[in-house]
Design a protein around this motif. Structure first.
Motif, PDB file in Angstrom:
ATOM      1  N   TYR A  18     -24.318  32.840  28.586  1.00  0.00           N
ATOM      2  CA  TYR A  18     -23.253  33.055  27.602  1.00  0.00           C
ATOM      3  C   TYR A  18     -23.840  33.280  26.211  1.00  0.00           C
ATOM      4  O   TYR A  18     -23.430  34.198  25.493  1.00  0.00           O
ATOM      5  N   LEU A  19     -24.785  32.450  25.822  1.00  0.00           N
ATOM      6  CA  LEU A  19     -25.385  32.587  24.496  1.00  0.00           C
ATOM      7  C   LEU A  19     -26.055  33.952  24.330  1.00  0.00           C
ATOM      8  O   LEU A  19     -25.902  34.613  23.297  1.00  0.00           O
ATOM      9  N   LYS A  20     -26.785  34.373  25.337  1.00  0.00           N
ATOM     10  CA  LYS A  20     -27.532  35.635  25.248  1.00  0.00           C
ATOM     11  C   LYS A  20     -26.615  36.854  25.280  1.00  0.00           C
ATOM     12  O   LYS A  20     -27.023  37.954  24.889  1.00  0.00           O
ATOM     13  N   LYS A  21     -25.381  36.655  25.732  1.00  0.00           N
ATOM     14  CA  LYS A  21     -24.389  37.736  25.720  1.00  0.00           C
ATOM     15  C   LYS A  21     -23.556  37.725  24.430  1.00  0.00           C
ATOM     16  O   LYS A  21     -22.596  38.493  24.305  1.00  0.00           O
ATOM     17  N   GLY A  22     -23.922  36.849  23.492  1.00  0.00           N
ATOM     18  CA  GLY A  22     -23.198  36.799  22.222  1.00  0.00           C
ATOM     19  C   GLY A  22     -21.899  36.018  22.277  1.00  0.00           C
ATOM     20  O   GLY A  22     -21.023  36.192  21.427  1.00  0.00           O
ATOM     21  N   LYS A  23     -21.773  35.125  23.265  1.00  0.00           N
ATOM     22  CA  LYS A  23     -20.552  34.342  23.429  1.00  0.00           C
ATOM     23  C   LYS A  23     -20.633  33.014  22.665  1.00  0.00           C
ATOM     24  O   LYS A  23     -21.708  32.571  22.264  1.00  0.00           O
ATOM     25  N   ILE A  24     -19.477  32.375  22.510  1.00  0.00           N
ATOM     26  CA  ILE A  24     -19.385  31.070  21.844  1.00  0.00           C
ATOM     27  C   ILE A  24     -19.213  29.990  22.907  1.00  0.00           C
ATOM     28  O   ILE A  24     -18.360  30.111  23.792  1.00  0.00           O
ATOM     29  N   ILE A  25     -20.028  28.946  22.822  1.00  0.00           N
ATOM     30  CA  ILE A  25     -19.926  27.839  23.774  1.00  0.00           C
ATOM     31  C   ILE A  25     -19.706  26.534  23.016  1.00  0.00           C
ATOM     32  O   ILE A  25     -19.973  26.443  21.820  1.00  0.00           O
ATOM     33  N   SER A  26     -19.224  25.541  23.743  1.00  0.00           N
ATOM     34  CA  SER A  26     -19.022  24.214  23.152  1.00  0.00           C
ATOM     35  C   SER A  26     -19.612  23.161  24.069  1.00  0.00           C
ATOM     36  O   SER A  26     -19.479  23.245  25.298  1.00  0.00           O
ATOM     37  N   PHE A  27     -20.277  22.168  23.466  1.00  0.00           N
ATOM     38  CA  PHE A  27     -20.904  21.098  24.250  1.00  0.00           C
ATOM     39  C   PHE A  27     -20.993  19.843  23.396  1.00  0.00           C
ATOM     40  O   PHE A  27     -20.896  19.890  22.166  1.00  0.00           O
ATOM     41  N   ALA A  28     -21.188  18.712  24.073  1.00  0.00           N
ATOM     42  CA  ALA A  28     -21.328  17.433  23.376  1.00  0.00           C
ATOM     43  C   ALA A  28     -22.753  17.267  22.871  1.00  0.00           C
ATOM     44  O   ALA A  28     -23.714  17.612  23.550  1.00  0.00           O
ATOM     45  N   THR A  29     -22.885  16.746  21.668  1.00  0.00           N
ATOM     46  CA  THR A  29     -24.180  16.343  21.129  1.00  0.00           C
ATOM     47  C   THR A  29     -24.204  14.819  21.058  1.00  0.00           C
ATOM     48  O   THR A  29     -23.294  14.155  21.557  1.00  0.00           O
ATOM     49  N   GLU A  30     -25.223  14.251  20.417  1.00  0.00           N
ATOM     50  CA  GLU A  30     -25.256  12.802  20.244  1.00  0.00           C
ATOM     51  C   GLU A  30     -24.272  12.337  19.170  1.00  0.00           C
ATOM     52  O   GLU A  30     -24.057  11.135  18.995  1.00  0.00           O
ATOM     53  N   THR A  31     -23.667  13.283  18.470  1.00  0.00           N
ATOM     54  CA  THR A  31     -22.711  12.939  17.406  1.00  0.00           C
ATOM     55  C   THR A  31     -21.295  13.343  17.803  1.00  0.00           C
ATOM     56  O   THR A  31     -20.498  12.512  18.219  1.00  0.00           O
ATOM     57  N   VAL A  32     -20.956  14.627  17.688  1.00  0.00           N
ATOM     58  CA  VAL A  32     -19.643  15.141  18.071  1.00  0.00           C
ATOM     59  C   VAL A  32     -19.844  16.412  18.903  1.00  0.00           C
ATOM     60  O   VAL A  32     -20.963  16.865  19.094  1.00  0.00           O
ATOM     61  N   TYR A  33     -18.752  16.960  19.412  1.00  0.00           N
ATOM     62  CA  TYR A  33     -18.852  18.245  20.113  1.00  0.00           C
ATOM     63  C   TYR A  33     -19.144  19.355  19.102  1.00  0.00           C
ATOM     64  O   TYR A  33     -18.682  19.313  17.952  1.00  0.00           O
ATOM     65  N   GLY A  34     -19.920  20.332  19.554  1.00  0.00           N
ATOM     66  CA  GLY A  34     -20.270  21.439  18.691  1.00  0.00           C
ATOM     67  C   GLY A  34     -19.791  22.765  19.247  1.00  0.00           C
ATOM     68  O   GLY A  34     -19.541  22.907  20.448  1.00  0.00           O
ATOM     69  N   LEU A  35     -19.645  23.744  18.360  1.00  0.00           N
ATOM     70  CA  LEU A  35     -19.446  25.144  18.725  1.00  0.00           C
ATOM     71  C   LEU A  35     -20.757  25.852  18.419  1.00  0.00           C
ATOM     72  O   LEU A  35     -21.307  25.676  17.338  1.00  0.00           O
ATOM     73  N   ALA A  36     -21.244  26.655  19.345  1.00  0.00           N
ATOM     74  CA  ALA A  36     -22.571  27.237  19.164  1.00  0.00           C
ATOM     75  C   ALA A  36     -22.617  28.693  19.600  1.00  0.00           C
ATOM     76  O   ALA A  36     -21.879  29.121  20.490  1.00  0.00           O
TER      77      ALA A  36
END
Length: 204
Positions: A18-36
């Motif tokens: 997804y990242l390499k296709k220029g898409k936006i993903i969301s996942f949990a970090t050690e702090t809060v969820y991120g958009l990447a």
């Protein structure tokens, strides 16, 4: 929005695709969820600003896999080096001046009006594995609409972006901390706190 569980065997492979296709993903970090997204992809960075409803005048930080990448992208004085080596990986965002001669090229619309850039090296196991497999730089911001509370649970991310262009949500329940990272800016060996979180770096 596609949803997958973090324990799915090919989760990291899918996220990288997804990242390499220029898409936006969301996942949990050690702090809060991120958009990447891929920080080198101009269209993806535009989509990230749009998805969050964030002004292009406001900064978005990057995630890097290790300090070697950060040393290439940013200018470290002695204080910055000492703090980075002591507190990273961890829930600390460091804002430093960009290295204009860096060999790593980021999208020109990422913090385009600022000579400084914030970076993190996450201590979250999943994020560390993702960064190694992706082998690039991610532009990452908290998973919320600007002006609202950062998501600490996957269902909050889903609620915020149910009818949006978020491409992939990696579900992992609740974040361990639920507190956003501490943000510090370092200029000429001076430490400036921009946001307080769990980690409070002490000048060495």
């Amino acid at each position: 929005m596609k949803k997958i569980d973090i324990n799915q065997q090919d989760c990291i492979k899918i996220a990288c695709q997804y990242l390499k296709k220029g898409k936006i993903i969301s996942f949990a970090t050690e702090t809060v969820y991120g958009l990447a997204c891929d920080a080198s992809n101009k269209n993806a960075v535009d989509e990230l600003y749009s998805l969050k409803n964030r002004s292009h005048d406001k900064p978005i930080a990057i995630f890097v896999k290790d300090l070697d990448v950060a040393y290439d992208l940013l200018i470290f004085d002695d204080l910055a080096k000492n703090i980075a080596q002591k507190y990273l990986p961890g829930s600390l965002t460091m804002v430093l001046k960009k290295n204009k001669s860096s060999e790593i090229k980021l999208a020109e619309n990422l913090n385009m009006h600022d000579e400084f850039l914030g970076f993190r090296i996450s201590s979250n196991d999943f994020v560390q594995k993702l960064m190694l497999d992706f082998d690039g730089v991610m532009a990452v911001t908290s998973a919320n609409i600007s002006g609202t509370k950062a998501a600490s649970y996957d269902f909050e991310v889903e609620k915020y972006f149910a009818n949006s262009k978020l491409d992939l949500l990696i579900c992992n329940g609740a974040c361990a901390s639920k507190i956003a990272s501490t943000v510090v800016k370092i200029v000429n060996n001076e430490l400036i706190f921009l946001r307080y979180g769990e980690v409070i770096p002490i000048p060495i």
